[in-house]
Scaffold this motif. Sequence first.
Motif, PDB file in Angstrom:
ATOM      1  N   LEU A 145       0.828  -1.203   0.000  1.00 16.67           N
ATOM      2  CA  LEU A 145       0.000   0.000   0.000  1.00 16.67           C
ATOM      3  C   LEU A 145       0.869   1.264   0.000  1.00 16.67           C
ATOM      4  N   CYS A 146       1.969   1.228   0.740  1.00 15.21           N
ATOM      5  CA  CYS A 146       2.859   2.392   0.772  1.00 15.21           C
ATOM      6  C   CYS A 146       3.558   2.588  -0.570  1.00 15.21           C
ATOM      7  N   LEU A 147       3.900   1.482  -1.243  1.00 17.03           N
ATOM      8  CA  LEU A 147       4.457   1.602  -2.593  1.00 17.03           C
ATOM      9  C   LEU A 147       3.434   2.189  -3.554  1.00 17.03           C
ATOM     10  N   LEU A 148       2.173   1.790  -3.399  1.00 19.28           N
ATOM     11  CA  LEU A 148       1.110   2.370  -4.225  1.00 19.28           C
ATOM     12  C   LEU A 148       0.936   3.853  -3.930  1.00 19.28           C
ATOM     13  N   ALA A 149       1.139   4.232  -2.663  1.00 18.45           N
ATOM     14  CA  ALA A 149       1.063   5.651  -2.308  1.00 18.45           C
ATOM     15  C   ALA A 149       2.154   6.435  -3.033  1.00 18.45           C
ATOM     16  N   GLY A 150       3.364   5.884  -3.040  1.00 16.30           N
ATOM     17  CA  GLY A 150       4.457   6.548  -3.753  1.00 16.30           C
ATOM     18  C   GLY A 150       4.205   6.637  -5.241  1.00 16.30           C
ATOM     19  N   LEU A 151       3.668   5.564  -5.825  1.00 19.99           N
ATOM     20  CA  LEU A 151       3.333   5.558  -7.245  1.00 19.99           C
ATOM     21  C   LEU A 151       2.236   6.572  -7.550  1.00 19.99           C
ATOM     22  N   SER A 152       1.242   6.651  -6.686  1.00 17.90           N
ATOM     23  CA  SER A 152       0.132   7.585  -6.888  1.00 17.90           C
ATOM     24  C   SER A 152       0.629   9.022  -6.892  1.00 17.90           C
ATOM     25  N   TYR A 153       1.521   9.341  -5.955  1.00 19.47           N
ATOM     26  CA  TYR A 153       2.008  10.715  -5.896  1.00 19.47           C
ATOM     27  C   TYR A 153       2.890  11.047  -7.088  1.00 19.47           C
ATOM     28  N   ALA A 154       3.699  10.084  -7.507  1.00 19.59           N
ATOM     29  CA  ALA A 154       4.544  10.313  -8.679  1.00 19.59           C
ATOM     30  C   ALA A 154       3.692  10.563  -9.915  1.00 19.59           C
ATOM     31  N   GLY A 155       2.637   9.757 -10.090  1.00 23.05           N
ATOM     32  CA  GLY A 155       1.736   9.967 -11.221  1.00 23.05           C
ATOM     33  C   GLY A 155       1.050  11.311 -11.163  1.00 23.05           C
ATOM     34  N   TYR A 156       0.618  11.693  -9.959  1.00 23.72           N
ATOM     35  CA  TYR A 156      -0.003  13.009  -9.798  1.00 23.72           C
ATOM     36  C   TYR A 156       0.946  14.117 -10.225  1.00 23.72           C
ATOM     37  N   ALA A 157       2.202  14.041  -9.795  1.00 24.20           N
ATOM     38  CA  ALA A 157       3.160  15.105 -10.097  1.00 24.20           C
ATOM     39  C   ALA A 157       3.396  15.244 -11.592  1.00 24.20           C
ATOM     40  N   LEU A 158       3.526  14.120 -12.305  1.00 21.19           N
ATOM     41  CA  LEU A 158       3.796  14.179 -13.731  1.00 21.19           C
ATOM     42  C   LEU A 158       2.590  14.718 -14.506  1.00 21.19           C
TER      43      LEU A 158
END
Length: 314
Positions: free
Chosen positions: A179-192
């Motif tokens: 879930l924490c890895l998904l959180a990191g992925l979600s934020y990275a996608g948001y930023a791009l």
Amino acid sequence: MTQTSSGMASPAPSSFFSASAQGIALVAIAGVLWGTSGTAQYLGAAGLSPFWVGAAQLAVAAAFLGLSLLWARRGSTGSLVLRPRQAGLRLSSFFWASLGIGGYSVFFYAGLQMAGVGVGTAVAIGSSPIWAGLLQAVVLRAPLSPLWWLGTLVSVAGGVAMVMGEGGSSQVSWPGLALCLLAGLSYAGYALVNKRLVSHMSPKVVNFYVFSGAALLALPVAALYAGMPQWSLSAVLVVVYLGAVVSGIAHLLFSMGLRHISGPTGVALSLIEPVAAFVLAVWIVGEHQPWVAWVGLAAVLLGLWVVVKAEMRS
């Protein structure tokens, strides 16, 4: 170009340096504001479910951004209705950005409950710049330089050392880590996605719609997992601060900074957040940190300096 006394053209001072420096400064300030969230929750929101802290924070941010947008346009006949096609954008871009920031909030707090605060924070925040670099290379087909990767990995390692220096449980929750890895992925996608949006539209408009969509996604999830919230005056004040300052103002600064630097660099510079949280924990809360955490702090700052150098050279 400017003319020399010999009539030869000489290059004008680089405007990219000033623009990128401005972007780096804006993202750095946003990171400092993000770093105050842990101390704020420690001081007043301990009795409120983390799911509701995240969801209510998004809702307050949306309201704050909406009011600031109305204030900025007072007396103007311009409409607040979103017309992304006029800027060559699609509504799906706003959906993905909202899903990214909303997903980060939900996955992050759910992961913390299962994996623990220390491990969960290290995995979520530490993985986000790595995800951003991979997405930039694979999806956007614009790989970053080896110098950028070196600085990012040094900063991530330093951030992990800072968080893990406090110790923690030896039990590993693999679902929590996922879930924490998904959180990191979600934020990275948001930023791009957010970088593309603010390159075509006002950051205030973009953030208002993105956070409104994120709140609509996160509030039902909070109700499902945490039931009805138990509010107190201190919890309300903390959520208002988190929504208006930590989410509203900080993400507005972050979006403005993304206009001048790459998305992955913006995500990497968000590692200033644990640095600010570390300093506040020592200064205000009175925590005593082990030497490993101080070494990690130095590594984060060193790595971010390398990331800045790589951004300037790109």
